[in-house]
Scaffold this active site. Sequence first.
Site, PDB file in Angstrom:
ATOM      1  N   HIS A  59       7.763   4.693  -2.268  1.00 48.55           N
ATOM      2  CA  HIS A  59       6.593   5.370  -1.706  1.00 48.55           C
ATOM      3  C   HIS A  59       6.858   6.864  -1.844  1.00 48.55           C
ATOM      4  O   HIS A  59       8.017   7.293  -1.780  1.00 48.55           O
ATOM      5  CB  HIS A  59       6.446   5.113  -0.210  1.00 48.55           C
ATOM      6  N   ASP A  62       9.286   7.972   0.769  1.00 51.10           N
ATOM      7  CA  ASP A  62      10.677   7.481   0.726  1.00 51.10           C
ATOM      8  C   ASP A  62      11.555   8.547   0.075  1.00 51.10           C
ATOM      9  O   ASP A  62      12.755   8.628   0.324  1.00 51.10           O
ATOM     10  CB  ASP A  62      10.811   6.219  -0.135  1.00 51.10           C
ATOM     11  N   MET A  93       7.728   1.189 -10.581  1.00 45.63           N
ATOM     12  CA  MET A  93       6.563   1.099  -9.685  1.00 45.63           C
ATOM     13  C   MET A  93       6.607   2.191  -8.626  1.00 45.63           C
ATOM     14  O   MET A  93       7.669   2.536  -8.129  1.00 45.63           O
ATOM     15  CB  MET A  93       6.553  -0.291  -9.015  1.00 45.63           C
ATOM     16  N   GLU A 186      -1.772  -5.556  -2.930  1.00 47.89           N
ATOM     17  CA  GLU A 186      -0.891  -6.443  -2.152  1.00 47.89           C
ATOM     18  C   GLU A 186      -1.565  -6.864  -0.853  1.00 47.89           C
ATOM     19  O   GLU A 186      -1.917  -6.028  -0.029  1.00 47.89           O
ATOM     20  CB  GLU A 186       0.419  -5.704  -1.850  1.00 47.89           C
ATOM     21  N   LYS A 188      -1.846  -9.006   2.828  1.00 41.00           N
ATOM     22  CA  LYS A 188      -1.058  -9.451   3.985  1.00 41.00           C
ATOM     23  C   LYS A 188      -2.055  -9.787   5.089  1.00 41.00           C
ATOM     24  O   LYS A 188      -3.010  -9.036   5.289  1.00 41.00           O
ATOM     25  CB  LYS A 188      -0.117  -8.319   4.416  1.00 41.00           C
ATOM     26  N   GLU A 222       3.268 -11.161  -2.217  1.00 41.57           N
ATOM     27  CA  GLU A 222       4.593 -11.153  -1.574  1.00 41.57           C
ATOM     28  C   GLU A 222       4.842 -12.499  -0.909  1.00 41.57           C
ATOM     29  O   GLU A 222       3.992 -13.008  -0.177  1.00 41.57           O
ATOM     30  CB  GLU A 222       4.683 -10.023  -0.541  1.00 41.57           C
ATOM     31  N   HIS A 225       4.224 -12.642   2.845  1.00 38.49           N
ATOM     32  CA  HIS A 225       2.842 -12.445   3.284  1.00 38.49           C
ATOM     33  C   HIS A 225       1.992 -13.702   3.124  1.00 38.49           C
ATOM     34  O   HIS A 225       1.201 -14.028   4.004  1.00 38.49           O
ATOM     35  CB  HIS A 225       2.210 -11.277   2.526  1.00 38.49           C
ATOM     36  N   ASP A 250       6.445  -9.210  -5.083  1.00 35.44           N
ATOM     37  CA  ASP A 250       7.397  -8.843  -4.023  1.00 35.44           C
ATOM     38  C   ASP A 250       8.143 -10.098  -3.589  1.00 35.44           C
ATOM     39  O   ASP A 250       7.578 -10.983  -2.928  1.00 35.44           O
ATOM     40  CB  ASP A 250       6.660  -8.219  -2.821  1.00 35.44           C
ATOM     41  N   ASP A 260       6.748 -10.836  10.242  1.00 37.49           N
ATOM     42  CA  ASP A 260       7.051 -10.537   8.837  1.00 37.49           C
ATOM     43  C   ASP A 260       8.539 -10.189   8.709  1.00 37.49           C
ATOM     44  O   ASP A 260       8.969  -9.101   9.079  1.00 37.49           O
ATOM     45  CB  ASP A 260       6.187  -9.357   8.398  1.00 37.49           C
ATOM     46  N   ASP A 262      10.787 -10.362   5.897  1.00 37.32           N
ATOM     47  CA  ASP A 262      11.340  -9.695   4.699  1.00 37.32           C
ATOM     48  C   ASP A 262      12.822 -10.020   4.492  1.00 37.32           C
ATOM     49  O   ASP A 262      13.660  -9.124   4.341  1.00 37.32           O
ATOM     50  CB  ASP A 262      11.149  -8.168   4.787  1.00 37.32           C
ATOM     51  N   ASP A 297      11.300  -7.018  -2.123  1.00 39.93           N
ATOM     52  CA  ASP A 297      10.774  -6.264  -0.992  1.00 39.93           C
ATOM     53  C   ASP A 297      11.322  -6.920   0.268  1.00 39.93           C
ATOM     54  O   ASP A 297      10.633  -7.695   0.934  1.00 39.93           O
ATOM     55  CB  ASP A 297       9.241  -6.266  -0.990  1.00 39.93           C
TER      56      ASP A 297
HETATM   57  C1  GLT Z   1       6.014  -2.072   3.569  1.00 39.85           C
HETATM   58  C2  GLT Z   1       5.395  -3.432   3.459  1.00 39.85           C
HETATM   59  C3  GLT Z   1       5.572  -4.023   2.119  1.00 39.85           C
HETATM   60  C4  GLT Z   1       4.866  -3.273   1.039  1.00 39.85           C
HETATM   61  C5  GLT Z   1       5.413  -1.925   0.824  1.00 39.85           C
HETATM   62  C6  GLT Z   1       4.540  -1.191  -0.150  1.00 39.85           C
HETATM   63  S1  GLT Z   1       5.678  -1.039   2.258  1.00 39.85           S
HETATM   64  O1  GLT Z   1       7.403  -2.189   3.664  1.00 39.85           O
HETATM   65  O2  GLT Z   1       5.970  -4.285   4.453  1.00 39.85           O
HETATM   66  O3  GLT Z   1       5.165  -5.363   2.072  1.00 39.85           O
HETATM   67  O4  GLT Z   1       5.071  -3.955  -0.165  1.00 39.85           O
HETATM   68  O5  GLT Z   1       3.700  -0.288   0.440  1.00 39.85           O
HETATM   69 MN    MN Z   2       5.569  -6.024   0.006  1.00 43.90          MN
HETATM   70 MN    MN Z   3       6.624  -8.016   3.990  1.00 44.28          MN
END
Ligand code: GLT
Ligand code: MN
Ligand code: MN
Length: 395
Positions: A59, A62, A93, A186, A188, A222, A225, A250, A260, A262, A297
Amino acid sequence: MHSPSDSYAPTPGDQFTFGLWTVGNPGRDPFGEPVRERIPPTRIVAELARLGAYGVNLHDNDLIPFGATAVERDRIVTEFRKALDDHGMKVPMCTTNLFTHPIFKDGALTADDPKVRAFALRKVMASMDLGAELGAGVYVFWGGREGAEADAARDPRVWIPRYRESLDFLCEYSRDQGYLFRFALEAKPNEPRGDIYFATTGHMLHFITTLTHEEMVGVNPEVAHENLAGLNFVHNVGQALEAEKLFHIDLNAQKIGRYDQDLRFGSEDLKGAFLLVRLLEGASGQFPRWEGMRHFDAHAYRTEDEAGVWEFAAGCMRTYNILREKARGFDADPAVREILAEIVDAEVSPLLRYSKANAEALRALEIDADRLAQVGQQHERLDQLLVEHLMGVRG
Ligand code: GLT
Ligand code: MN
Ligand code: MN
């Protein structure tokens, strides 16, 4: 674990990437402060290169703090570019942070105040300039704050056109600047908003068909998500592939029904991860390998120090490579091939394409419904073979 003789050790040819925000995640959560120091982006580049990654994604914020002066920005970018060059790393990206600053508390590109939308558009433009400068080809849009808690405040027929207009604007901007970005949307369903707009990849795929430059826009599904929404990730990625709209992905892991998470790729739902890798790698031989970046991600557990962060990163890539080998082993297994070959009836299939003659032929075709209904599909055996490959007792 990282010896060169190890066939699972990642190499740049595997096309693995991480976000600066992923390995850089300091372990903050809604209930607790950060547990790790911020790792400078230049060190992230060096460490990921050492582990065998292809590149890093980012980003705007970042790398460049919110509100930095033009001079600070240029100094940071120069230093970062040097680290990339020194370590042979790429930035495939880029994306924009449209969620951290309080100005975005009720959305960015869909906010009610046009000044907020203007601020968001301007921020994306500057971030696209940065991405282009770093050589990125894909530009991700994650609308984390585009959503609502109080739905009485905004009708979908208001926020959908705003989102469309914004993307049309940014496609035009990209073209005018001579950038070659492909946009990846993306989805979610929730978090950080109670409900996020365009909850799933399927919603995004339809929305894309309404854009002026639909050919420039695809999706960035993702794992976590689609799981949050209770959906089958492999089906959704498969639909994006079939539509030629999988521009980015992702990878991570998620326990169903949780926040969420991750998590490290493959650390939950190994079977889902196996089927995903099989799909992306074209292991069945029916379709080609997907050529995009394998982007993680995800972030390390909050229990970890920096050593744990690098274990996490290595683990994501190593698991992917192991699953790729497992998928190839599964599809090369004669028992699997035999079952898959038996499923297709090559003689009748051509009749199912419409023509007047085929419609007549279908009418005349002898079909014994009761007999067909009795034919087992061998799915129990097929799935058990998959599980045995995954458990390492076959192949
Ligand atoms: C954030 C989010 C991710 C996205 C990123 C891109 S930022 O961490 O949880 O799923 O992919 O903006
Ligand atoms: Mn993501
Ligand atoms: Mn996520």
